[in-house]
Enzyme design. Structure first.
Site, short mmCIF file in Angstrom:
data_model
loop_
_atom_site.label_atom_id
_atom_site.label_comp_id
_atom_site.label_asym_id
_atom_site.label_seq_id
_atom_site.Cartn_x
_atom_site.Cartn_y
_atom_site.Cartn_z
N GLY A 118 0.82 -1.21 0.00
CA GLY A 118 0.00 0.00 0.00
C GLY A 118 0.85 1.25 0.00
N ASN A 119 0.22 2.38 0.25
CA ASN A 119 0.94 3.66 0.28
C ASN A 119 0.34 4.56 1.36
OD1 ASN A 119 -1.18 5.48 -1.00
ND2 ASN A 119 -0.99 3.85 -2.53
N ARG A 120 0.90 5.73 1.52
CA ARG A 120 0.56 6.61 2.65
C ARG A 120 -0.57 7.59 2.38
NH1 ARG A 120 4.49 6.03 6.40
NH2 ARG A 120 6.51 5.28 5.68
N SER A 121 -1.29 7.44 1.27
CA SER A 121 -2.35 8.41 0.98
C SER A 121 -3.53 8.27 1.94
CB SER A 121 -2.83 8.21 -0.47
OG SER A 121 -3.91 9.08 -0.72
N ALA A 142 -3.71 7.57 -5.09
CA ALA A 142 -2.37 7.02 -5.27
C ALA A 142 -2.54 5.54 -5.64
CB ALA A 142 -1.56 7.18 -3.99
#
Ligand code: C5P
Length: 245
Positions: free
Chosen positions: A29-32, A101
């Site tokens: 995943g990512n930090r959005s 994102a």
């Protein structure tokens, strides 16, 4: 008072970040956080637009007056964007804003059961496959393309030149490659943008038929609602100010 300049316009906004399963409990995943896309949806709705928000893993209270559709992975986001960007009349919606994102790659073969740490076997190898580029697909010329397509680019400097110069250079290159009308470029190094309530950005715009790219707006660090208003202004300018009522 807020202008009511998007009355009758149909806008689709994606927000958040995709999660690509490795097994039933883990993901890439990512930090959005989804806050920037949320703010754009809210401002567009307050200015009269009919807004659909496609939310990838966002943990925020749904904005009032906005249709929300939840997705998890990039493939689900892709499908939801293709579906929601077709209007009720079969033609494209007026504008699409890809704030989400999106994972560029997903695990090739997610495990149906939890991956175990086996004694003496060392770390597992994870094979990846490329996800579709949703923004590039939505930007492709044709009868299904929205009148205005906006993308986002979160960039860091390249570690050598002045970060502002390299971030804007990456942005110009990305705008050309993706084929969108406006690219909102923000610096994400040094703790900027992701997971924070504030943001600063440049709005780069394709200048019509020429290959030129212009700097349409420069939004200083401030609440995400201020950047959202600048993005909605960019939509409004291209949709001719006041939409059909
Ligand atoms: O190439 P990059 O990921 O930096 O591009 C960012 C922009 O492209 C964002 O608007 C994002 O929503 C979109 N994107 C996409 N599909 C992908 C990767 C990015 O739509 N697979």
């Amino acid at each position: 008072a807020l202008p009511f300049d998007l009355a009758g316009r149909r806008v689709v906004v994606s927000a958040g970040g995709t999660r690509e399963p490795l097994d039933p409990v883990r993901y890439l995943g990512n930090r959005s956080s989804g806050r920037q896309g949320w703010a754009i949806a809210l401002v567009a709705a307050a200015r009269g637009a009919d807004v659909t928000l496609v939310a990838a893993n966002v943990d925020l209270v749904e904005p009032p007056g906005v249709r929300v559709r939840q997705v998890g992975t990039a493939l689900e986001l892709h499908e939801a964007m293709l579906e929601t960007t077709v209007g009720a009349d079969g033609g494209p919606v007026d504008a699409v804003v890809m704030t989400a994102a999106v994972a560029d790659f997903r695990p090739m073969d997610p495990s149906a059961v939890k991956i175990k740490k086996a004694a003496g076997q060392g770390p597992p190898t994870i094979g990846l496959v490329e996800n579709p580029d949703i923004l590039a697909a939505l930007s492709r010329p044709g009868p299904d393309r929205a009148a205005v397509v906006v993308g986002f680019a979160a960039e860091t400097g390249d570690g050598t030149a002045d970060p502002t110069t390299s971030v804007l250079d990456f942005g110009r290159d990305k705008l050309r490659r993706k084929g969108c009308d406006v690219l909102v470029v923000n610096r994400v190094d040094a703790g900027r943008a992701f997971g924070r309530p504030d943001n600063a950005a440049w709005l780069l715009a394709a200048a019509g038929a020429t290959d030129d790219i212009e700097l349409e707006a420069s939004v200083p660090l401030g609440p995400k609602s201020v950047l959202a208003a600048a993005v909605v202004d960019a939509l409004s300018r291209r949709l001719g100010g006041s939409g059909p009522t």
